[in-house]
Design a protein around this motif. Structure first.
Motif, PDB file in Angstrom:
ATOM      1  N   GLN A   1       7.189  -3.631  10.492  1.00 20.45           N
ATOM      2  CA  GLN A   1       7.609  -4.365   9.301  1.00 20.45           C
ATOM      3  C   GLN A   1       6.597  -4.188   8.173  1.00 20.45           C
ATOM      4  N   VAL A   2       5.304  -4.283   8.529  1.00 20.41           N
ATOM      5  CA  VAL A   2       4.250  -4.122   7.525  1.00 20.41           C
ATOM      6  C   VAL A   2       4.284  -2.710   6.948  1.00 20.41           C
TER       7      VAL A   2
ATOM      8  N   ARG B   1       7.671   0.744   0.479  1.00 22.79           N
ATOM      9  CA  ARG B   1       8.588   0.352  -0.585  1.00 22.79           C
ATOM     10  C   ARG B   1       7.809   0.105  -1.871  1.00 22.79           C
TER      11      ARG B   1
ATOM     12  N   GLU C   1       6.824  -0.659   6.830  1.00 21.71           N
ATOM     13  CA  GLU C   1       8.017  -0.505   5.997  1.00 21.71           C
ATOM     14  C   GLU C   1       7.775  -1.092   4.611  1.00 21.71           C
ATOM     15  N   LEU C   2       7.118  -2.242   4.564  1.00 18.88           N
ATOM     16  CA  LEU C   2       6.782  -2.869   3.280  1.00 18.88           C
ATOM     17  C   LEU C   2       5.883  -1.955   2.451  1.00 18.88           C
TER      18      LEU C   2
ATOM     19  N   LEU D   1       4.999 -13.431  -0.130  1.00 15.62           N
ATOM     20  CA  LEU D   1       6.134 -12.579   0.211  1.00 15.62           C
ATOM     21  C   LEU D   1       6.857 -13.061   1.462  1.00 15.62           C
ATOM     22  N   SER D   2       6.147 -13.745   2.361  1.00 14.61           N
ATOM     23  CA  SER D   2       6.742 -14.316   3.566  1.00 14.61           C
ATOM     24  C   SER D   2       5.786 -15.382   4.075  1.00 14.61           C
TER      25      SER D   2
END
Length: 283
Positions: free
Chosen positions: A99-100, A106, A102-103, A28-29
């Motif tokens: 960020q984690v 989703r 927020e992921l 994913l990144s």
């Protein structure tokens, strides 16, 4: 006594066979990888997601040994790698933690029950996530989705111990004493120290109430085992099912390699004791 309680709880559930099923890997990144599991072991409940937070510098083949334990249980696995900068610069660590989170809110992750497995400095990233869950309203529901927590070789203790850990993880032996002194000075600076203490205190005194398993050793130079045991005792007083598995002699973030049978059986008993994975109805 605690280990016996784990065994008794696990006896009420079945432990799947250890043969790994097929899985697909999706990067994913640069630091986040999803391993999709094709196992059909779980039926009638939602597939769990394991959030794996490795130690700094962990190699993929080393982490695969841990992933193999989870595959038969039907887990999808999200591996989130951390960096030394997330520890030394708390603002960077908090930004990454957000960020984690927020992921995780989703799709396809928003409906997953969560199990956490954090190693060494990965535990600090999880602590930052818990700070965010208290301070950022949009992140508060993450805590209620967690059904189990495993912590391995937490870096816990004095500033001197944390600085020693950072120097051993990042520098060759000849440079470690110099780097350690620099890190001690950095960690004692006002802003950095206050941010670290906020994360550590949240982890210790405002934990997620899901069951906890902690792996540690009494000879770990990067972790004060007496602080680990005091923290376990504090969690138990809060009514949390918290268990510890310790060794007199082992290696930081190397317990599975040095004690494979004990590590795997303790972890499997803990996972089986968690039971079916259902999210609270409000989710």
């Amino acid at each position: 006594m605690l280990e016996q309680e784990l065994i008794e709880l696990a006896d009420q559930m079945s432990i799947p066979q250890s043969a790994p099923p097929a899985f697909t890997m999706n990067r994913l990144s640069n630091t986040i990888t999803l391993y999709r599991n094709s196992s059909k072991y779980l039926t009638g409940c939602r597939r769990p997601l394991l959030l794996m937070l490795p130690w700094f510098g962990a190699k993929p083949h080393a982490m695969e040994r841990y992933r193999q334990i989870y595959y038969p249980y039907g887990y999808d696995i999200l591996v989130v790698e951390c960096s030394i900068k997330h520890f030394l610069w708390p603002h960077s660590g908090m930004s990454y933690a957000l960020q984690v989170m927020e992921l995780l809110q989703r799709e396809p992750f928003a409906s997953y029950p969560l199990v956490i497995h954090a190693f060494s400095l990965g535990g600090f990233l999880f602590a930052e996530m818990m700070v965010a869950s208290r301070n950022v309203p949009s992140s508060s529901n993450i805590k209620s989705r967690i059904v189990g927590q495993i912590f391995d070789s937490l870096v816990l203790g004095s500033v001197d111990q944390m600085a020693k850990g950072v120097s051993q993880m990042t520098a060759p032996p000849l440079l470690q004493p110099i780097l350690k002194r620099i890190v001690v000075f950095w960690l004692l600076s006002g802003y950095i120290n206050s941010q670290h203490q906020a994360a550590i205190n949240t982890f210790k005194y405002h934990p997620c109430p899901a069951p906890i398993l902690v792996f540690y050793s009494k000879d770990d130079p990067l972790s004060d085992y007496m602080e680990v045991e005091a923290m376990l005792h504090n969690w138990q007083k809060k009514g949390i099912r918290a268990f510890g598995k310790s060794w007199d002699i082992s290696r930081h973030a190397g317990h599975l390699r040095q004690h494979p049978q004990e590590y795997q059986s303790t972890l499997q008993n803990f996972l089986s004791s968690l039971g079916p994975y259902h999210l609270p109805s409000k989710l």
